[in-house]
Design a protein around this motif. Sequence first.
Motif: not given
Length: 251
Positions: A23-35, A55-59
């Motif tokens: 992830n870049q400094e301004y990014e956050r990754a929301v992790v989905f584990r088996l949904g 993982a889905v990244k959010v700016d």
Amino acid sequence: MLGFLTFPIIALLVAALKTFGINQEYERAVVFRLGRVREPKGPGWYWLIPFVDRAVKVDTRTLTVALDTQETVTRDGVAVRVNAVLWFRATNPTRVLTVVEAWQRAVLQAAETGLRDTIGQADLDQLLKDRVVINERLMGMLARAVEQWGVAVDAVELKDLDIPENMQRAIAREAEAIREKRARIIKAEGENEAAAKLADAARMIGSSPGALELRRLQTLSEIGAEHNSTVIAMLPVELLEAAKALAGPKL
């Protein structure tokens, strides 16, 4: 034998690539584990379980968007066209992804709706003179609407305000009438003050017999300084006083 080992090697390489993310400094990754949602991953690299985690990244940077021009009617029935600029950002990446679909578009739709509602609750004079109040009202309304989505509104400001041409002429006439009114009031106040000063001067000169003579001499010196051909006949003050005494008291 080499062909038999090619497929496992490729599978291991793909799995290795899926075990970590960056992830870049301004990014956050929301992790989905088996949904199921896990804790967001911060900046830098992080590990994932291959084929289990997604993982889905959010700016999280502030986004600047110019809202489309909105046609609406003010509270006093004037049709106007307004647009605004909006600054917003994601503060809770998990809610941004799990509570609302297409969160950026949802924020823009809420902002445009709030803009129309805010304009409809204000008069035209307030739109022209109290932009700060309108901006604060719109920002408060929008912040409450998007807070549940994990979004924060940094600022929102009206950019342009277009009103009908006939209304522009009416406003110009009103402004001209106000300026003329102020000019007349100032002139009347000046004349009133001048009259009061002249009255005070007349009372002061009338109370002192020599003051009138001094004033007459000063007037003669001012006339003589202008080098003109005016001829003035002056009567002595004593003669005027004698005439006033002969006239006797007024009935």
